[in-house]
Design an enzyme around this catalytic site. Structure first.
Site, PDB file in Angstrom:
ATOM      1  N   GLY A  73      45.890  84.046  69.500  1.00 56.85           N
ATOM      2  CA  GLY A  73      47.034  84.734  68.887  1.00 56.85           C
ATOM      3  C   GLY A  73      47.336  86.012  69.664  1.00 56.85           C
ATOM      4  O   GLY A  73      47.742  87.013  69.092  1.00 56.85           O
ATOM      5  N   ALA A  74      47.144  85.943  71.000  1.00 57.79           N
ATOM      6  CA  ALA A  74      47.253  87.150  71.834  1.00 57.79           C
ATOM      7  C   ALA A  74      48.689  87.624  72.027  1.00 57.79           C
ATOM      8  O   ALA A  74      48.914  88.735  72.508  1.00 57.79           O
ATOM      9  CB  ALA A  74      46.619  86.878  73.195  1.00 57.79           C
TER      10      ALA A  74
ATOM     11  N   ALA B 211      47.488  91.773  67.891  1.00 59.24           N
ATOM     12  CA  ALA B 211      46.924  91.990  69.224  1.00 59.24           C
ATOM     13  C   ALA B 211      47.610  93.189  69.873  1.00 59.24           C
ATOM     14  O   ALA B 211      46.956  94.089  70.421  1.00 59.24           O
ATOM     15  CB  ALA B 211      47.111  90.735  70.072  1.00 59.24           C
TER      16      ALA B 211
ATOM     17  N   ASP C 140      47.255  74.837  73.281  1.00 59.69           N
ATOM     18  CA  ASP C 140      47.645  74.100  72.085  1.00 59.69           C
ATOM     19  C   ASP C 140      46.371  73.910  71.255  1.00 59.69           C
ATOM     20  O   ASP C 140      45.440  73.237  71.684  1.00 59.69           O
ATOM     21  CB  ASP C 140      48.232  72.746  72.506  1.00 59.69           C
ATOM     22  CG  ASP C 140      48.545  71.872  71.310  1.00 59.69           C
ATOM     23  OD1 ASP C 140      48.217  72.273  70.177  1.00 59.69           O
ATOM     24  OD2 ASP C 140      49.104  70.788  71.518  1.00 59.69           O
ATOM     25  N   VAL C 141      46.382  74.499  70.085  1.00 58.63           N
ATOM     26  CA  VAL C 141      45.174  74.547  69.249  1.00 58.63           C
ATOM     27  C   VAL C 141      44.573  73.164  68.996  1.00 58.63           C
ATOM     28  O   VAL C 141      43.363  72.998  68.883  1.00 58.63           O
ATOM     29  CB  VAL C 141      45.519  75.185  67.886  1.00 58.63           C
ATOM     30  CG1 VAL C 141      44.362  75.110  66.922  1.00 58.63           C
ATOM     31  CG2 VAL C 141      45.925  76.613  68.069  1.00 58.63           C
TER      32      VAL C 141
ATOM     33  N   ASP D  49      37.510  93.369  57.447  1.00 54.62           N
ATOM     34  CA  ASP D  49      38.303  94.060  56.438  1.00 54.62           C
ATOM     35  C   ASP D  49      38.523  95.427  57.062  1.00 54.62           C
ATOM     36  O   ASP D  49      37.597  96.242  57.122  1.00 54.62           O
ATOM     37  CB  ASP D  49      37.536  94.193  55.115  1.00 54.62           C
ATOM     38  CG  ASP D  49      38.406  94.858  54.062  1.00 54.62           C
ATOM     39  OD1 ASP D  49      39.050  95.870  54.381  1.00 54.62           O
ATOM     40  OD2 ASP D  49      38.449  94.366  52.925  1.00 54.62           O
ATOM     41  N   HIS D  50      39.732  95.667  57.569  1.00 56.48           N
ATOM     42  CA  HIS D  50      39.890  96.857  58.410  1.00 56.48           C
ATOM     43  C   HIS D  50      39.688  98.154  57.623  1.00 56.48           C
ATOM     44  O   HIS D  50      39.441  99.203  58.211  1.00 56.48           O
ATOM     45  CB  HIS D  50      41.217  96.833  59.175  1.00 56.48           C
ATOM     46  CG  HIS D  50      42.411  97.186  58.352  1.00 56.48           C
ATOM     47  ND1 HIS D  50      43.027  96.312  57.511  1.00 56.48           N
ATOM     48  CD2 HIS D  50      43.104  98.350  58.233  1.00 56.48           C
ATOM     49  CE1 HIS D  50      44.040  96.900  56.917  1.00 56.48           C
ATOM     50  NE2 HIS D  50      44.112  98.151  57.343  1.00 56.48           N
TER      51      HIS D  50
ATOM     52  N   GLU E 149      51.867 102.091  49.470  1.00 55.25           N
ATOM     53  CA  GLU E 149      52.589 101.995  50.742  1.00 55.25           C
ATOM     54  C   GLU E 149      54.049 102.259  50.475  1.00 55.25           C
ATOM     55  O   GLU E 149      54.602 101.784  49.477  1.00 55.25           O
ATOM     56  CB  GLU E 149      52.433 100.599  51.337  1.00 55.25           C
ATOM     57  CG  GLU E 149      51.018 100.285  51.760  1.00 55.25           C
ATOM     58  CD  GLU E 149      50.955  98.986  52.551  1.00 55.25           C
ATOM     59  OE1 GLU E 149      51.203  99.031  53.757  1.00 55.25           O
ATOM     60  OE2 GLU E 149      50.677  97.952  51.938  1.00 55.25           O
TER      61      GLU E 149
ATOM     62  N   HIS F  11      40.548  94.802  50.397  1.00 55.83           N
ATOM     63  CA  HIS F  11      40.407  96.251  50.589  1.00 55.83           C
ATOM     64  C   HIS F  11      40.024  97.001  49.301  1.00 55.83           C
ATOM     65  O   HIS F  11      39.131  97.845  49.310  1.00 55.83           O
ATOM     66  CB  HIS F  11      41.708  96.855  51.119  1.00 55.83           C
ATOM     67  CG  HIS F  11      42.286  96.111  52.295  1.00 55.83           C
ATOM     68  ND1 HIS F  11      41.515  95.608  53.312  1.00 55.83           N
ATOM     69  CD2 HIS F  11      43.563  95.770  52.594  1.00 55.83           C
ATOM     70  CE1 HIS F  11      42.303  95.009  54.191  1.00 55.83           C
ATOM     71  NE2 HIS F  11      43.547  95.086  53.784  1.00 55.83           N
TER      72      HIS F  11
ATOM     73  N   LYS G 194      53.015 106.716  51.411  1.00 60.54           N
ATOM     74  CA  LYS G 194      51.906 105.965  51.991  1.00 60.54           C
ATOM     75  C   LYS G 194      50.664 106.818  51.796  1.00 60.54           C
ATOM     76  O   LYS G 194      50.560 107.927  52.337  1.00 60.54           O
ATOM     77  CB  LYS G 194      52.172 105.761  53.484  1.00 60.54           C
ATOM     78  CG  LYS G 194      50.971 105.313  54.292  1.00 60.54           C
ATOM     79  CD  LYS G 194      50.848 103.825  54.298  1.00 60.54           C
ATOM     80  CE  LYS G 194      49.643 103.358  55.096  1.00 60.54           C
ATOM     81  NZ  LYS G 194      49.213 102.022  54.732  1.00 60.54           N
TER      82      LYS G 194
HETATM   83  C1  BG6 Z   1      46.805  94.634  55.337  1.00 54.95           C
HETATM   84  C2  BG6 Z   1      47.849  93.997  54.460  1.00 54.95           C
HETATM   85  O1  BG6 Z   1      45.570  94.006  55.146  1.00 54.95           O
HETATM   86  O2  BG6 Z   1      46.688  95.998  55.009  1.00 54.95           O
HETATM   87  C3  BG6 Z   1      49.180  94.699  54.610  1.00 54.95           C
HETATM   88  O3  BG6 Z   1      48.002  92.635  54.821  1.00 54.95           O
HETATM   89  C4  BG6 Z   1      49.039  96.178  54.391  1.00 54.95           C
HETATM   90  O4  BG6 Z   1      50.157  94.173  53.717  1.00 54.95           O
HETATM   91  C5  BG6 Z   1      47.883  96.741  55.214  1.00 54.95           C
HETATM   92  O5  BG6 Z   1      50.247  96.798  54.781  1.00 54.95           O
HETATM   93  C6  BG6 Z   1      47.611  98.173  54.828  1.00 54.95           C
HETATM   94  O6  BG6 Z   1      46.720  98.717  55.763  1.00 54.95           O
HETATM   95  P1  BG6 Z   1      46.697 100.275  56.053  1.00 54.95           P
HETATM   96  O7  BG6 Z   1      45.568 100.466  56.997  1.00 54.95           O
HETATM   97  O8  BG6 Z   1      48.038 100.613  56.640  1.00 54.95           O
HETATM   98  O9  BG6 Z   1      46.511 100.933  54.738  1.00 54.95           O
END
Ligand code: BG6
Length: 509
Positions: free
Chosen positions: A13-14, A19, A89-90, A181-182, A220, A244, A349
């Site tokens: 998915g580059a 990405a 192609d996956v 999970d960022h 947000e 999250h 936000k």
């Molecule tokens: C993502 C969601 O996991 O997190 C998005 O899919 C959301 O919808 C985003 O906007 C929010 O991340 P952050 O770091 O901007 O708070």
């Protein structure tokens, strides 16, 4: 262990947005700051027929766009020379065979000890197929390590997550799977553990004896934009709460681990998820509020309602806002509500956690008809990073009157540095083999177990949407959820100057 891992990184998915916005800039920062060995290669994999040169130009562009400061042309070029593009192609086995040849050759060119990181930054329906093909084409047959990084959504409910997990577990062991999970890469989310377990003054108070409630807001101001198609199916509950929000709840509520090793920390977190009081279909309305934005204004710009989005149906029943009251049925937290709320097209936000302490058993000052402010510990996750502690002091010049003040610690001004991006930290952790800040399978499973009855109930029961205007903090019912318990949402504040950015100011409470 070296801090400069050496490996081949394959990004599926580059050509996509993730990405470009996150992965390339994060890798660049690791490279620039000496946190990545020069013995690395990145192979971008996607459907489009790009050349290596074209791909490298896109990488340089992405790095430049992401960086506030100017990136040295020479450094960006020498970085981009590690990048290769492999049209793909996956579903075609031949694509995997040729990918293996390319990787073998690059290991040789860059003297990489056969370590491979496969990053799945693409549509989740292909995750299982890719894992199986990687195995069949022997791409995972390596002398060094192999790891799989997998983006959310990890399934859309428990059964689908189980199927996906079984597929990838045929090829990768649990300790080789890094479910992103960022939020767990954010500086102040990582700080929750430090605030709790490195300070004598908080942990003693961290229980139902002294805490009245906990509030987690992740609002947000952006709308769903061009993600309407994905979002219509996911909604805020699956998009933000399942991952999250529940992760932040776990970090706030977990018991102190016996040490900071990956398994001890994750073991404690999962216990919190196991202790969440199940919300059955019959009590969804009592514990959870959903909302969908209608037209409104955010930052003086007119915003169309969710149903007006071209990828969303006119009668969409999808929630763009969720507020919930979570109860953790264990010894420490019995009786303390954890309120969460998150949504799109809200006023600001901001991600902020407020710990509201209980009142003193006897209040000398209220006997004099002077109301006391609450003691609040606020952890500001973003956009500003820091901590505020609200306490009462004597009102200057008065006779026994009190006034609430906030002691502030702003990370940026105190430490004079910008925190590294969450993705930068997480990619580095993954290359070092540290899975502490990634989600273990049982955490995912327990989160879905909690979410599924709510999602199922909402699917069959229609709501009178839209029920909040874009630019507001959600439907009124979200305020009533707390009011029913005698609480209210604390305002969102800016840590650097303690000003209210949303909600009522202190004096109006
Ligand atoms: C993502 C969601 O996991 O997190 C998005 O899919 C959301 O919808 C985003 O906007 C929010 O991340 P952050 O770091 O901007 O708070």
């Amino acid at each position: 262990m070296t801090n400069q891992p050496s490996c081949a990184i394959v990004i599926f998915g580059a050509t996509g947005d993730l990405a470009k916005r996150k992965l390339f800039p994060s890798l660049y920062n690791l490279f620039k700051n000496g946190n990545l060995s020069h013995r690395f290669s990145v192979v971008g994999v996607a459907r489009r027929k790009w050349s290596n040169d074209y791909f490298r130009e896109r990488v340089i562009e992405a790095v430049q766009e992401a960086s506030g400061e100017t990136v040295s042309e020479e450094e960006a070029r020498s970085f981009s020379e590690h990048f290769y593009y492999h049209p793909f192609d996956v579903t075609d086995t031949a694509s995997f065979t040729s990918l293996k040849q390319l990787l073998d050759q690059l290991d040789h060119t860059y003297d990489i000890p056969n370590n491979r990181l496969f990053y799945l930054a693409m549509a989740p329906e292909y995750f299982g197929t890719i894992a199986l093909h990687l195995n069949e084409a022997e791409l995972t047959n390596v002398d060094g390590w192999k790891r799989l990084v997998i983006e959310k959504p990890f399934g859309h409910d428990l059964p689908s997550a189980e199927i996906l997990n079984d597929q990838i577990r045929e090829v990768f062991k649990e300790e080789e799977i890094f479910r992103i999970d960022h939020y767990l890469g954010k500086e102040m989310v990582q700080n929750i553990e430090v605030i709790r377990f490195a300070n004598a003054m908080f942990e003693h108070l961290w229980s139902n004896r002294f805490i009245a409630n906990v509030q987690i807001t992740s609002s947000e101001s952006i709308d769903v934009g061009d993600r309407g198609h994905y979002y219509e199916k996911s909604g805020a509950l699956r998009d933000m709460v399942q991952n999250h929000m529940l992760q932040m709840v776990s970090l706030l509520a977990m018991e102190p681990p016996i040490n900071l090793s990956t398994e001890e920390v994750r073991g404690e977190k999962v216990k919190v998820l196991r202790s969440l009081r199940k919300i059955t279909k019959d009590d969804v309305d009592q514990y959870v509020v959903r909302g969908q934005y209608g037209p409104g204004e955010v930052d003086s710009t007119e915003i169309k309602g969710f149903r007006e989005n071209e990828k969303v149906t006119d009668e969409s029943n999808t929630e763009t806002f969720v507020a919930a009251k979570l109860m953790i049925d264990n010894h420490r937290w019995a009786g303390v509500p954890f309120y969460i709320r998150t949504g799109k097209s809200m006023t600001v936000k901001s991600t902020q956690i407020v710990i509201e302490f209980k009142d003193l058993p006897m209040n000398l000052y209220s006997q004099q008809h002077v109301s006391l402010g609450k003691n609040l510990l606020t952890i500001h996750i973003q956009p500003d990073e820091g901590i505020t502690l609200q306490m009462n002091v004597k009102k200057p010049g008065s006779n026994g009157e009190t006034t609430p003040i906030a002691m502030e610690f702003s990370k940026k001004s105190a430490l004079k540095m910008n925190s590294p991006e969450a993705y930068e930290r997480l990619m580095h952790d993954c290359m070092l083999g540290d899975a502490t800040n990634f989600t273990r399978w049982d955490e995912v499973a327990y989160s879905w177990r909690f979410i599924d009855p709510i999602a199922e109930h909402w699917q069959v029961k229609k709501e009178a949407f839209p029920n909040y205007a874009a630019g507001t903090m959600g439907p009124e019912a979200a305020d009533q959820l707390l009011a029913a318990d005698g609480f209210h949402w604390w305002p969102i504040k800016n840590v650097e100057n303690n000003t209210v950015v949303s909600g009522k100011a202190l004096d109006d409470q």
